[in-house]
Design a protein around this motif. Structure first.
Motif, short mmCIF file in Angstrom:
data_model
loop_
_atom_site.label_atom_id
_atom_site.label_comp_id
_atom_site.label_asym_id
_atom_site.label_seq_id
_atom_site.Cartn_x
_atom_site.Cartn_y
_atom_site.Cartn_z
N ILE A 247 73.48 -56.66 -63.27
CA ILE A 247 73.42 -55.22 -63.46
C ILE A 247 72.11 -54.82 -64.13
O ILE A 247 71.64 -55.44 -65.08
N ILE A 291 82.53 -55.80 -71.67
CA ILE A 291 81.57 -54.89 -71.04
C ILE A 291 81.00 -53.95 -72.10
O ILE A 291 81.75 -53.26 -72.78
N MET B 127 80.40 -49.85 -62.53
CA MET B 127 79.43 -50.87 -62.09
C MET B 127 79.76 -52.20 -62.77
O MET B 127 79.78 -53.27 -62.13
N ALA B 128 79.99 -52.15 -64.07
CA ALA B 128 80.29 -53.37 -64.82
C ALA B 128 81.61 -53.98 -64.36
O ALA B 128 81.72 -55.21 -64.21
N LEU B 129 82.59 -53.13 -64.09
CA LEU B 129 83.88 -53.63 -63.60
C LEU B 129 83.72 -54.28 -62.22
O LEU B 129 84.30 -55.33 -61.93
N GLU B 131 81.06 -55.75 -61.15
CA GLU B 131 80.44 -57.08 -61.36
C GLU B 131 81.49 -58.09 -61.82
O GLU B 131 81.49 -59.25 -61.40
N ARG B 132 82.38 -57.66 -62.71
CA ARG B 132 83.44 -58.55 -63.17
C ARG B 132 84.27 -59.07 -62.00
O ARG B 132 84.64 -60.24 -61.94
N ASP B 135 82.28 -61.60 -60.06
CA ASP B 135 82.18 -62.85 -60.83
C ASP B 135 83.50 -63.62 -60.83
O ASP B 135 83.51 -64.85 -60.86
N THR B 153 76.40 -62.23 -57.03
CA THR B 153 77.24 -61.04 -57.21
C THR B 153 76.37 -59.79 -57.21
O THR B 153 75.36 -59.73 -57.91
N ALA B 155 76.95 -55.79 -57.86
CA ALA B 155 77.91 -54.76 -58.26
C ALA B 155 77.56 -53.44 -57.57
O ALA B 155 76.40 -53.02 -57.58
#
Lengths: 435, 184
Positions: A247, A291, B127-129, B131-132, B135, B153, B155
């Motif tokens: 990210i 996060i 976005m972070a979710l 990526e999770r 992953d 990955t 996102a």
């Protein structure tokens, strides 16, 4: 008169649908859906024009009228009811205006001094005290500058009559999506003059203004992967400042203009970093397996607010710009709080809040009182951004088949809707005051 | 006051001037999207040109070109998730297993794991979710013998929905990881 403040509870709903001329880029259409009840009665007289030629259509007085009307703070005297139209204060008979109920009177004149050059003069008068509150004369203004000058005059009227800095000459950045094509645009706050900043078939996200309003940071995809860019608005010149593995997101410009806070997951988990823009040097601010994202600076640049799910669900936390311990800010304010925008005085946060089962609304967090007040009633509201005078918040509203922008005052008394025909519009970022 | 306006005028002139040119200027280090300048202000045609951002630099292959007896699972390139969760449910274990086995036995194969979410909540958190979620799939592939350099990955968060409505019928389709082969 000058000290008048609005302290009303009931809502006055007046719908003013203004369809603007259509340029190459469709302009935002603004509807006022709610204004204040004890609006300030003001008469804006048509500005006198010199015989040689007209300055622009619509005229300065019409633009000022539109600005004041859109703000929800004023009741405008209809032009048809004006029996005379003086343009100098010595010719004003204050009784005429008090009879019409006006407490303030704006008069002025536009004189052509050269081809495409105009002298503009205005006076703002207090009809009760019979005195001049403000006035100015502008020399040799080009026709193309008239619209901006009108907003500058409206800002002064607003400041004089409400005690609050006007935001009519500020701008917004936002992202539109039409048929899978994304475009980052910047427009005047009244929706005029939309300028394309970037187009891409891939997502564009998270525009953030530099402190001087001359540059934007944003997230765009490059070669299929997200990157953070910084772009100068006047030239279109841009540079990629971050494209690490994972990210690269949520850029937030520091108040001193020298640094960018951003989210990177290059070291495993999304964490907050501070980048020195001149050198690209990165400092890691948070280091947690949860996060951490959406950093937002306090106005003094000493602290950052950010979203973290380290407690299980996303909530807002605070950390010093030098790192160290984190403090949870949103406690007992619902199960989900994210994407904080900090008010210019540092006293409030606007957040995306989910209090229970009714979806996501914009909430106003009073930091001192540690209380959250809901400001919107949608199901999918997001992306709050404070106006530079701290009185308004712009955000995205998603309804049946549209994404549009909405504005709400922090006391929830004034509401506006900004829509773009045939396109989704989202992620508004309100510019700082122009310098 | 006059001084103020001059400043504003200068700024405006800068915008106009910039509008005369359609080039992106020096220092542009990418053409994933095009930069446009201020010519739109006065109604002339947009300076934006179409971007080349769809070019990922890889050539994608359809999954059904992949052999290895995975016939039954062809087309199953997508794994779906519960709301605000990156846990892979048991029903998707067979899909994961097919791809993991293929990657383990084909060291030159490469995949992008595109992590998506539904539209609810803030965009950057999503976005972070996303990526999770990507992953999570990557970790299962690694555990089954795939190598780290085969997996990437990306996102997307809520930015690229496949279904466009505002209730669970669409949200459940959008909460997904898409396995995209970039090399076989």
């Amino acid at each position: 008169m000058v000290d008048r403040r609005l302290g009303v509870t009931k809502k006055l709903v007046f719908l003013v649908a203004m369809l603007w001329q259509v340029g190459v880029l469709a302009e935002l259409r603004i509807d006022i859906t709610q204004g204040v009840e004890s609006a300030i009665p003001i008469a804006v007289l048509p500005f006198a024009q010199s015989a040689q030629g007209t300055s622009a259509e619509p005229g300065i007085d019409q633009l000022v009228t539109a600005d004041l009307q859109r703000s929800g703070w004023f009741a405008l005297t209809p032009v048809e009811s004006m029996l005379n139209r003086p343009y100098k204060s010595e010719d004003v008979d204050y009784r005429d205006w008090r009879l019409l109920g006006a407490e303030a009177v704006l008069i002025g004149q536009v004189e052509m001094v050269a081809p495409d050059r105009f002298d503009v003069r205005f006076e703002l008068l207090d009809a009760v005290k019979q005195q001049r509150l403000a006035g100015a004369r502008y020399s040799s203004v080009a026709k193309s500058e008239m619209r901006r000058l009108a907003h500058v005059i409206a800002d002064q009227v607003f400041r004089q009559l409400t005690g609050i800095d006007g935001i009519f000459s500020t701008r917004i950045a936002y992202v539109t999506t039409t048929n899978g094509r994304h475009e980052l645009q910047v427009a005047d706050i009244d929706g005029y003059n939309p300028v394309g900043v970037l187009t891409s078939p891939e997502p564009i996200m998270s525009p953030s203004w530099s402190a001087n309003g001359r540059e934007l940071a944003y997230v765009a995809f490059d070669q299929g992967r997200p990157a953070v860019f910084v772009q100068e608005l006047s030239t279109g010149k841009r540079r990629k400042v971050a494209q690490f593995r994972g990210i690269n997101g949520a850029p937030s410009w520091s108040p001193n203009g020298q640094e960018l806070a951003l989210t990177l997951s290059k070291d495993g988990s999304p964490d907050i970093y501070i980048m020195q823009l001149a050198t690209g040097k990165l400092t890691r601010l948070t280091d947690h397996y949860a996060i951490d994202t959406e950093p937002a600076w306090s106005p003094d640049g000493q602290q950052l607010y950010f979203t973290s799910d380290r407690g299980g669900k996303p909530q807002i936390y605070r950390i010093s710009r030098h790192g160290g311990a984190t403090t949870r800010v949103t406690i007992n304010m619902g199960k989900y709080n994210a994407d904080a925008s900090v008010s210019p005085d540092g006293k409030y946060l606007a957040v995306v809040n989910n209090s229970g089962q009714n979806g996501y609304q914009i909430g106003l967090v009073d930091l001192q009182a540690s209380q959250l007040t809901p400001l919107s009633s949608g199901r999918l509201d997001e992306s709050p951004s404070f106006s530079p005078n701290g009185r308004l918040i712009i955000y995205t509203r998603t309804q049946a088949n549209s994404e549009s922008l909405a504005v709400v005052s922090i006391d929830a008394k004034v509401r506006q809707q900004l829509a773009l025909q045939q396109a989704k519009v989202r992620e508004p970022a309100w510019s700082p005051f122009s310098q | 006051m006059i001084k103020n306006l001059t400043l504003i005028s200068a700024l405006f002139a800068g915008v106009l001037l910039a509008g005369c040119s359609t080039t992106t200027g020096p220092g542009v280090d990418s053409d994933a999207g095009s930069t446009a300048t201020g010519s739109d202000v006065y109604g002339s045609s947009s300076a934006a040109t179409s971007g080349t951002g769809m070019d990922t630099g890889f050539s994608s292959l359809p999954l059904d070109s992949i052999g290895g007896g995975a016939g039954g699972e062809i087309g199953s390139k997508t794994i779906y998730f519960d709301f605000d969760s990156y846990h892979i449910q048991a029903e998707y274990q067979p899909v994961v297993a097919v791809h993991a086995a293929y990657l383990a036995s084909n060291p030159t194969a490469r995949v992008n794991l595109q992590g998506h979410t539904d539209e609810r909540g803030s965009r950057e958190y999503n976005m972070a979710l996303g990526e999770r979620r990507g992953d999570s799939v990557a970790n299962l592939f690694l555990a089954a013998g795939a190598a780290d350099n085969q997996l990437y990955t990306v996102a997307y968060g809520e930015e690229s929905p496949v279904a466009d409505c505002h209730d669970e019928t669409c949200w459940s389709q959008n909460r997904r990881v898409v396995i995209e082969y970039t090399a076989q």
